[in-house]
Design an enzyme around this catalytic site. Structure first.
Site: not given
Ligand code: GLY
Ligand code: MN
Ligand code: MN
Length: 441
Positions: A38, A243, A260, A271, A350, A354, A361, A384, A388, A408
């Site tokens: 529910d 992510h 982020d 963002d 990356h 964007h 996005h 951004e 890493y 970013e």
């Protein structure tokens, strides 16, 4: 600051103009997403539907029909009817009267009548626009309607003979933000910047990532906002997971934390990413890598100018990151060759940004006729870059491993150069350390 019905109407005017005469556009809002039994997820209207209507209730479909001229189009809204009992359980509904009075629909119908009413509307239309491919169920329904209209049309020339992708028109409209839209994005950015500032002030060794996320949510919710995407709060090597959303680990003394996270305000997103030391002081290795990312970000932002290619910020960032990693000895070779071979992808895998708007996005083509498109006023893009270093990367000295950094910001393309919406949260090393030291006192 709030968009008015006049703003939504102007958008419908522009859409009708582009549809051409004797056409019909059909657009539905998002379906309600069930969480389990529910319980459902809090409803968020579909961005393109809301863009045209300002209508935030679930179970709604908007229809725009042009006649001989595109100026005298009809706007119909199909929505839930008022229902005393259901409103006691689930809250207020505008109903068909509200759709006309408050949302300026020319006509409104109960959503349950859609299958019936739409056939009549398809007659004598040359083209039908809808968002092909969003939801298989809706695609099937539209196909059914077209077939039904064909079968019922005795003259045999009245049902639409062309099916066109509505996204093509709407995405291009949404890509260019009006002054009012930029103002809403500025508000979303200011609240998000305040959340990041609070996170820098509140963090301490031993705190859990989710507790730091709670500090962000505190600011979002105090301002009546929700996150525009799942917040990433990654301490230490978790920052290397692009992510990462588990946010359930302790934040350790000596590590950086990458956040982020940002909110949306009236369906307009921000963002932001900031990376800062859990204990308030950057180590020499963290400092060296951070400065490269920051320099890359400044250089990339400087490319967000009218007439430059969409890809120019990325190329600027890649060059500075490659150069910086070479200087620190994390990469070896000749810079042009390393860039050519994309060797930097070991540490920077990356893109540099964007489109940003109602969706984090956001919609809008990145290429036109196979070429990266050029920046034009009103576009909003994120910038951004990051570095890493995987915790198990044995190609680099141990002292660098497990460091993840991204910075970013959100940038508007203007005739006067890049306009940064997210500058109300610090990103210079000294400014971060000073802010954090002041918070400790
Ligand atoms: N927060 C999603 C992104 O930065 O693209
Ligand atoms: Mn982003
Ligand atoms: Mn982001």
């Amino acid at each position: 600051m709030k968009l008015t019905q006049a703003d939504f109407e102007r958008r419908r005017d522009r859409l009708a103009e582009q549809m051409g005469p004797n056409s019909i556009a059909i657009i539905e809002t998002s379906p309600v997403a069930y969480r389990n039994r529910d319980a459902d997820y809090k409803f968020r209207a579909d961005s393109s539907f809301f863009y045209l209507t300002g209508f935030a209730e679930p179970e709604a479909v908007a229809v725009i029909e042009t006649g001989e001229s595109t100026a005298d189009y009809t706007y119909s809204l199909f929505c839930r009817e008022r229902n005393r009992e259901l409103e006691i359980w689930n809250g207020y509904r505008a109903g068909v009267d509200g759709a006309v009075e408050d949302y300026e629909a020319d006509e409104a119908f109960a959503i349950d009548l859609l299958d019936e009413e739409i056939i009549e509307k398809l007659f004598n239309k040359g083209a039908i626009y809808y968002r092909i491919g969003h939801r298989a169920e809706f695609d099937a329904r539209v196909s059914q309607w077209i077939k039904q209209a064909q079968d019922q049309d005795k003259r045999g020339d009245g049902a639409p003979s062309q099916v066109l992708q509505l996204d093509r028109l709407l995405d291009e409209m949404r890509l260019f933000k009006s002054e009012e839209e930029i103002q809403l994005m500025q508000i979303a950015s200011d609240i998000s910047a305040q959340a990041h500032t609070r996170a820098m002030q509140k963090v301490h060794p031993g705190m859990k990532e989710y507790a730091l996320e709670a500090e962000l949510n505190y600011v979002f919710n105090q301002n009546g906002c929700v996150p525009s995407y799942n917040s990433i709060v990654g301490g230490g090597a978790n920052a290397c997971i692009l992510h990462y959303v588990e946010n359930n680990q302790p934040l350790n003394d000596g590590d950086l934390v990458l956040i982020d996270a940002a909110c949306e305000y009236q369906c307009y997103a921000s963002d932001i990413t900031r990376t800062f030391p859990v204990n308030g002081r950057f180590s020499p290795e963290q400092r060296a890598l951070y400065q490269i990312v920051l320099d890359a970000q400044y250089a990339a932002i400087d490319q967000v100018r009218v007439g430059r290619s969409y890809r120019d910020p990325h190329e600027a960032a890649v060059r500075i990151i490659t150069q910086g990693l070479l200087q620190l000895g994390l990469m070896r070779g000749a810079i042009d060759e390393l860039i050519e071979k994309e060797a930097y992808r070991q540490f920077y895998m990356h893109g540099t940004g964007h489109w940003l708007g109602m969706d984090v996005h956001d919609v809008g083509a990145y290429k036109v006729a196979g070429k990266w498109r050029s920046y034009a006023p009103g576009m909003v893009v994120t910038v951004e870059p990051g570095i890493y270093i995987a915790p198990d990367d044995e190609t680099v000295d141990e002292k660098w491993r497990g460091i993840g950094i991204r910075i970013e910001d959100d940038v508007v393309v203007t005739e006067d150069g890049p306009l940064i919406l997210t500058q109300n949260v610090v990103k210079e090393i000294d400014a971060i350390e000073t802010l954090m030291a002041q918070a400790k006192r």
